[in-house]
Motif scaffolding. Structure first.
Motif, PDB file in Angstrom:
ATOM      1  N   LYS A  89       0.785  -0.832  -0.195  1.00  0.00           N
ATOM      2  CA  LYS A  89       0.209  -0.151  -0.524  1.00  0.00           C
ATOM      3  C   LYS A  89       1.209   1.208   0.092  1.00  0.00           C
ATOM      4  O   LYS A  89       1.614   1.548   0.966  1.00  0.00           O
ATOM      5  N   THR A  90       0.805   1.699  -1.245  1.00  0.00           N
ATOM      6  CA  THR A  90       1.750   3.351  -1.177  1.00  0.00           C
ATOM      7  C   THR A  90       0.708   4.139   0.011  1.00  0.00           C
ATOM      8  O   THR A  90      -0.243   3.856  -0.019  1.00  0.00           O
ATOM      9  N   SER A  91       1.700   5.071   0.076  1.00  0.00           N
ATOM     10  CA  SER A  91       0.435   5.927   1.670  1.00  0.00           C
ATOM     11  C   SER A  91       0.286   7.413   0.388  1.00  0.00           C
ATOM     12  O   SER A  91       0.768   7.925  -0.611  1.00  0.00           O
TER      13      SER A  91
ATOM     14  N   GLU B   6      -8.559   9.549  -1.818  1.00  0.00           N
ATOM     15  CA  GLU B   6      -8.359   8.323  -2.150  1.00  0.00           C
ATOM     16  C   GLU B   6      -7.687   7.744  -3.015  1.00  0.00           C
ATOM     17  O   GLU B   6      -7.992   8.366  -4.445  1.00  0.00           O
ATOM     18  N   GLN B   7      -6.571   6.388  -3.514  1.00  0.00           N
ATOM     19  CA  GLN B   7      -5.919   6.273  -4.178  1.00  0.00           C
ATOM     20  C   GLN B   7      -6.383   5.607  -5.669  1.00  0.00           C
ATOM     21  O   GLN B   7      -7.298   4.466  -4.415  1.00  0.00           O
ATOM     22  N   THR B   8      -6.744   5.258  -6.263  1.00  0.00           N
ATOM     23  CA  THR B   8      -8.019   4.757  -7.399  1.00  0.00           C
ATOM     24  C   THR B   8      -7.188   4.700  -8.860  1.00  0.00           C
ATOM     25  O   THR B   8      -7.289   3.612  -9.531  1.00  0.00           O
ATOM     26  N   ALA B   9      -5.340   5.025  -9.294  1.00  0.00           N
ATOM     27  CA  ALA B   9      -5.188   4.219 -10.122  1.00  0.00           C
ATOM     28  C   ALA B   9      -3.264   4.111  -9.715  1.00  0.00           C
ATOM     29  O   ALA B   9      -2.482   4.833  -8.840  1.00  0.00           O
ATOM     30  N   CYS B  10      -2.308   3.120 -10.386  1.00  0.00           N
ATOM     31  CA  CYS B  10      -1.082   3.314  -9.964  1.00  0.00           C
ATOM     32  C   CYS B  10      -0.325   4.326  -9.950  1.00  0.00           C
ATOM     33  O   CYS B  10      -0.695   5.024 -11.308  1.00  0.00           O
ATOM     34  N   LYS B  11       0.016   4.663  -9.371  1.00  0.00           N
ATOM     35  CA  LYS B  11       0.999   6.037  -8.689  1.00  0.00           C
ATOM     36  C   LYS B  11       2.294   5.849 -10.034  1.00  0.00           C
ATOM     37  O   LYS B  11       3.466   6.749 -10.045  1.00  0.00           O
ATOM     38  N   GLN B  12       2.460   4.488 -11.046  1.00  0.00           N
ATOM     39  CA  GLN B  12       3.868   4.126 -11.032  1.00  0.00           C
ATOM     40  C   GLN B  12       5.265   4.246 -10.398  1.00  0.00           C
ATOM     41  O   GLN B  12       6.560   4.817 -10.365  1.00  0.00           O
ATOM     42  N   CYS B  13       5.259   4.420  -9.020  1.00  0.00           N
ATOM     43  CA  CYS B  13       6.524   5.074  -8.253  1.00  0.00           C
ATOM     44  C   CYS B  13       7.445   3.521  -7.942  1.00  0.00           C
ATOM     45  O   CYS B  13       8.463   2.847  -7.757  1.00  0.00           O
ATOM     46  N   GLY B  14       6.531   2.367  -8.959  1.00  0.00           N
ATOM     47  CA  GLY B  14       7.800   0.870  -8.390  1.00  0.00           C
ATOM     48  C   GLY B  14       7.813   0.129  -7.687  1.00  0.00           C
ATOM     49  O   GLY B  14       8.451  -0.479  -7.141  1.00  0.00           O
ATOM     50  N   ILE B  15       7.346   0.752  -6.057  1.00  0.00           N
ATOM     51  CA  ILE B  15       8.107  -0.201  -4.774  1.00  0.00           C
ATOM     52  C   ILE B  15       7.270  -1.490  -4.787  1.00  0.00           C
ATOM     53  O   ILE B  15       8.076  -2.421  -4.099  1.00  0.00           O
ATOM     54  N   CYS B  16       6.280  -2.602  -5.404  1.00  0.00           N
ATOM     55  CA  CYS B  16       6.047  -3.020  -5.523  1.00  0.00           C
ATOM     56  C   CYS B  16       6.891  -4.179  -5.961  1.00  0.00           C
ATOM     57  O   CYS B  16       7.507  -4.967  -5.668  1.00  0.00           O
ATOM     58  N   CYS B  17       7.917  -4.069  -6.851  1.00  0.00           N
ATOM     59  CA  CYS B  17       8.716  -4.153  -7.807  1.00  0.00           C
ATOM     60  C   CYS B  17      10.108  -4.588  -6.937  1.00  0.00           C
ATOM     61  O   CYS B  17      11.053  -5.910  -6.957  1.00  0.00           O
TER      62      CYS B  17
ATOM     63  N   ARG C 137      -2.906  -4.633  -8.123  1.00  0.00           N
ATOM     64  CA  ARG C 137      -3.849  -3.071  -8.064  1.00  0.00           C
ATOM     65  C   ARG C 137      -3.601  -2.883  -6.154  1.00  0.00           C
ATOM     66  O   ARG C 137      -4.100  -3.764  -5.289  1.00  0.00           O
ATOM     67  N   CYS C 138      -2.502  -2.535  -6.030  1.00  0.00           N
ATOM     68  CA  CYS C 138      -2.375  -2.166  -4.681  1.00  0.00           C
ATOM     69  C   CYS C 138      -2.852  -1.442  -3.867  1.00  0.00           C
ATOM     70  O   CYS C 138      -3.024  -2.015  -2.601  1.00  0.00           O
ATOM     71  N   TRP C 139      -3.961  -0.696  -4.392  1.00  0.00           N
ATOM     72  CA  TRP C 139      -5.035   0.170  -3.580  1.00  0.00           C
ATOM     73  C   TRP C 139      -6.280  -0.029  -3.412  1.00  0.00           C
ATOM     74  O   TRP C 139      -7.334  -0.605  -2.718  1.00  0.00           O
TER      75      TRP C 139
HETATM   76  S1  SF4 Z   1       1.352  -0.941  -8.291  1.00  0.00           S
HETATM   77 FE1  SF4 Z   1       2.765  -0.756  -7.375  1.00  0.00          FE
HETATM   78  S2  SF4 Z   1       3.948   0.474  -8.546  1.00  0.00           S
HETATM   79 FE2  SF4 Z   1       1.474   1.500  -8.608  1.00  0.00          FE
HETATM   80  S3  SF4 Z   1       0.676   2.250  -6.941  1.00  0.00           S
HETATM   81 FE3  SF4 Z   1       1.159   0.156  -6.027  1.00  0.00          FE
HETATM   82  S4  SF4 Z   1       3.253  -0.332  -5.661  1.00  0.00           S
HETATM   83 FE4  SF4 Z   1       3.043   1.438  -6.475  1.00  0.00          FE
END
Ligand code: SF4
Ligand code: SF4
Length: 235
Positions: free
Chosen positions: A6-8, A14-25, A110-112
């Motif tokens: 879960k990204t902060s 509320e998060q509704t889309a990927c922020k492309q932060c790459g943290i999950c990878c 979808r982390c959210w």
């Molecule tokens: S799915 Fe992955 S890349 Fe997208 S916001 Fe969540 S942690 Fe970041």
């Protein structure tokens, strides 16, 4: 598996889309599902970029959010530089270098809103035997390895080591050295096996023991173990 993360949310929205932060990878490469077989058949992901977690190996389970024994074999994208960060993650762009043909687990994440990803955990996975379909020599090698070097039951091991530390250490030392000898022979015999060792056999047993309180050290040509200050008495 790609780890759910879960990204902060600093905006308060509320998060509704990927922020492309790459943290999950960075939390671990994706586990491969049956539907991913076409990616492998087309060699878009080579087997040298895979690693196998054998059934019973301890790993983080996103459903329980605990480190526990896997209920099935998991073949996943390997990490890089000794870390679990996916080997296809580009840290300078926070991007995926195989985005167009990334595995199902990555496309689903979808982390959210993790329900769809959680439903995939340890379900419909590809096994080594699936991936090696039609390659009898390598299939036979994996079978021989599993017979010669079965993974110990780590839950039983944790109990035994407390009851009979010296006996357990002795038995485990035999296992880790047999495991290394099997791999050394197989790697010397075949360049393919050398390149695909982590896929074919997973990580060596001695690398899996640290979380259970073991320290591994070398003595002459063999590996030895110490458990919470206790060594095997060989005198
Ligand atoms: S799915 Fe992955 S890349 Fe997208 S916001 Fe969540 S942690 Fe970041
Ligand atoms: S394949 Fe791409 S999207 Fe999937 S974990 Fe690796 S870098 Fe991330």
């Amino acid at each position: 598996m790609v780890q759910l993360h879960k990204t902060s949310n600093t905006s308060g929205k509320e998060q509704t889309a990927c922020k492309q932060c790459g943290i999950c990878c960075t939390k671990g490469g994706a586990a491969l599902h049956r539907t991913d077989i076409s990616i492998l058949r087309k060699k878009l992901i080579p087997r040298r970029d895979l690693i196998t977690l054998r059934k019973g190996e301890f790993a983080h389970n996103p459903v329980s959010d605990k480190v526990q024994a896997t209920s099935t074999e998991i073949v996943k994208l390997r990490g890089t530089n000794g870390e679990w960060t996916c080997c296809y993650y580009n840290p300078s762009t926070c991007g995926c270098t195989i985005y167009a043909h990334r595995p199902l687990a990555c496309r689903t994440l979808r982390c959210w809103d993790p329900q769809e990803s959680l439903a995939l955990v340890e379900t419909d996975l590809l096994s080594r035997m699936n991936i090696l379909d039609g390659e009898k020599v390598l299939q036979e090698l994996v079978i021989q390895y599993e017979e010669a070097c079965p993974l110990p039951d780590f839950n039983v091991l944790s109990l035994d080591i407390r009851r009979q530390p010296e006996k357990s250490i002795a038995a485990l030392e035999d296992q880790i050295n047999a495991d290394v000898r099997f791999r050394d022979r197989a790697v010397q015999d075949s360049t393919t096996v050398a390149q695909e060792e982590l896929f074919l056999f997973g990580r060596p047993l001695f690398q899996l023991l640290h979380p259970f309180g073991f320290t591994v050290f070398q003595s002459g040509n063999v590996l030895r173990l110490q458990w919470k200050g206790i060594k095997r008495n060989t005198s």
